[in-house]
Design an enzyme around this catalytic site. Sequence first.
Site, PDB file in Angstrom:
ATOM      1  N   HIS A  92      56.382  -3.455 -15.062  1.00  0.00           N
ATOM      2  CA  HIS A  92      56.991  -3.770 -16.365  1.00  0.00           C
ATOM      3  C   HIS A  92      56.225  -4.795 -17.197  1.00  0.00           C
ATOM      4  O   HIS A  92      56.523  -4.960 -18.380  1.00  0.00           O
ATOM      5  CB  HIS A  92      58.459  -4.192 -16.183  1.00  0.00           C
ATOM      6  N   HIS A  93      55.225  -5.482 -16.613  1.00  0.00           N
ATOM      7  CA  HIS A  93      54.413  -6.416 -17.410  1.00  0.00           C
ATOM      8  C   HIS A  93      53.172  -5.747 -18.008  1.00  0.00           C
ATOM      9  O   HIS A  93      52.581  -6.278 -18.955  1.00  0.00           O
ATOM     10  CB  HIS A  93      53.951  -7.598 -16.554  1.00  0.00           C
ATOM     11  N   SER A  94      52.745  -4.628 -17.466  1.00  0.00           N
ATOM     12  CA  SER A  94      51.489  -4.026 -17.923  1.00  0.00           C
ATOM     13  C   SER A  94      51.645  -3.452 -19.325  1.00  0.00           C
ATOM     14  O   SER A  94      52.703  -2.969 -19.716  1.00  0.00           O
ATOM     15  CB  SER A  94      51.023  -2.941 -16.945  1.00  0.00           C
TER      16      SER A  94
ATOM     17  N   GLN B 219      57.650  -7.964 -20.695  1.00  0.00           N
ATOM     18  CA  GLN B 219      57.102  -7.897 -22.057  1.00  0.00           C
ATOM     19  C   GLN B 219      56.300  -6.629 -22.291  1.00  0.00           C
ATOM     20  O   GLN B 219      56.184  -6.154 -23.433  1.00  0.00           O
ATOM     21  CB  GLN B 219      56.252  -9.146 -22.360  1.00  0.00           C
TER      22      GLN B 219
END
EC number: 3.5.1.48
Length: 588
Positions: free
Chosen positions: A134-136, A177
Site C-alpha cells: 500500500h505504500h508503493s 499513501q
Amino acid sequence: MGTALVYHEDMTATRLLWDDPECEIECPERLTAALDGLRQRGLEERCQCLSVCEASEEELGLVHSPEYIALVQKTQTLDKEELHTLSKQYDAVYFHPDTFHCARLAAGAALRLVDAVLTGAVHNGVALVRPPGHHSQRAAANGFCVFNNVAIAARHAKQKYGLQRILIVDWDVHHGQGIQYIFEDDPSVLYFSWHRYEHGNFWPFLPESDADTVGRGRGQGFTVNLPWNQVGMGNADYLAAFLHVLLPLAFEFDPELVLVSAGFDSAIGDPEGQMQATPECFAHLTQLLQVLAGGRICAVLECPGVYPECSDSPDPSLDKPPTNSTCTVAEDSLSPCLDRPCHRPTPPICIAVALAVSGAALDLPPGVLHQEGSALREETEAWARLHKSQFQDDDLAALGKSLCLLDGILDGQIRSAIATTTALATAATLGVLIQRCVAHRGQRRILWLSIRGKEADIWSMFHFSTPLPQTTGGFLSFILGLVLPLAYGFQPDMVLMALGPAHGLQNAQAALLAAMLRSPVGGRILALVEEESILQLARTLAQVLHGETPPSLGPFSMASPEEIQALMFLKAQLEPRWKLLQVAAPPP
C-alpha cells in the site's frame, strides 16, 4: 461458496542481505507466522485454498510505469552491492534477487482472490502476501512495498468486471499513501485510512496524510483520512471510527467490492504502532464490513504486525486485553468470513425457526431447522401466570416454543432463532422471555429500545424510544449512530428482537438491523415475529442470521431534519452513560 485463502510459499524467498535496522523487521517469518497460526487453529482447512500465478507485466502496468517495472525486473541480475545501492534510492526499501518474483506473486495473489470473489467461486477471502503494497507508487518502491497489490486488484476489478464503485479500507497503522496517490482523482474508488500520524511526526511524515486531504478533481470527497494524533488507540476508538465515520460513507457509496489493506501493526503489542486494539476487535470490524457489497470482501495482507496473543476463551470481551494463547489478529479477522463470530464454539444448531402452527409452509434456506419442540405445558403456564397476562391456547403453544428456542440459545445449543407469536400476545411473550433471561443469567441488566411513536423519549439510560425513520439515511444513522454504539457499550449476552403488529419495519430494514446486531452478541439473537408477518420475514431473517448479506435498503435518501433532531436528542441524553456515543472532541 466459501472463503478463499491465497498463499504461495515462494513469497518467503526475499530477505534482507545486509544490516539495516529499519528494514530488518520485514522478514519471511512475518508471513509464515500468519499461515502457521491459521493452521494451528484449523482455519486453513475450512478455506478454499487457491493457487497463485505471477501477475503479468500488463497487469502490473494497470498501476505502475513500464520504466519502474523494468527497473524492478532488473534486480534479478544484480549483485549484493548493486542491490544495496539501488535500495538506498528509496525510503525504507530493500531489494533481493527474488524480489521481482515475490512481488509479482503478491500482486498475482490479490488478482486471484478478486477473480474468485467476483466470479462467485467464493464469497470472500484473504490473501497472505509478501512484500506488502500500500505504500508503493506508480514509479517508486516505498516502505517495504514494491508493487501496490490492492491498487492493482482494484484497477483489475474495474477493467475486467466493469465495477463502478470499490471501497478500500486500510487499517494498517501507517498511511497507505501509495493507494491514496493512485486514486486521489478517481470517484469510483472510496479510500479510507486510519493511521498513526501525531501531527505529521510519524512515518511517512506527509501533510497529505492529514484529515484535510480528501482527494482532488473529480475524486474530491473520495479520500478519507483519519489520523491518530496519539498512540494507545483501542477497541472503542476503532469501533467508533467504523460506526461514525466509515460505515455512514460506505453505505451511501454503496460499493460493489470491498478491498481491505489488512495491516495488523495497528493491533496491541506492535512496537511500531503502539496501539491497544485487541485481535478480537478486527473480527468485529470484518463482520461489520460484511453487510456491504453483497459480502464480497477481499483482504490483502500489508504489515502483519508482531502477532500478539489473544484470548481463547469462548466469550472474548472487547474491553479486556488479550491473554496467553496462540491466536493472531490475522486469524481473528478471518474467522467471521467463515461465519464463526470471534471465538465462540459453533452451536450444534445454527438457525432454528418455530412456527405458531405446526406444518405451515415456509421457504427457508438450507440448514435451517424447523423446531417442533416446546417447553413443558406446566412450565409455560407458570411463566404466563408470573407475567400476569391472559394467554389463549394458541398463545401458550407459541410461548412454549419460544421458551424452548430461548433456552437453546442460552445453553449454547442454538446460535440464532426465529419464533412466531400472535398479534395480541407479542408484548406479553416478550415480557416472559425477558424474565426467563433474567432468571437464567441471574442479572437484571436490560437495555430496552422501542421503535415507535412520533417523538423520541427517554425514561432512563437503559430505556428509551425513537420514531421509525422513514428515509434510508435516517435509518442508517439510527443503526450506526445509536443502536450499535449502545450494543457494543452494553455488551449483552443476547438480543431479543420483537417485531410485533404494525412494527413498521420493511423487510430490508429488519434484516439489516438483525445482521448488524449479530456482531456484538456473537450471533445470539431471538427474533420474535408476529404470525401474519412470518411468511414475508422468515426467509430474509434466516438468511442474515446465517451470515448472508441483507438486501439493499434501496436508493439512498438523506435523513430528514426531524429524524436528525430525534437522533441528536437521544444521543445528547445518553452520552454521559455510553462512551461510544462520545465522538465529539471536548472544547479546548
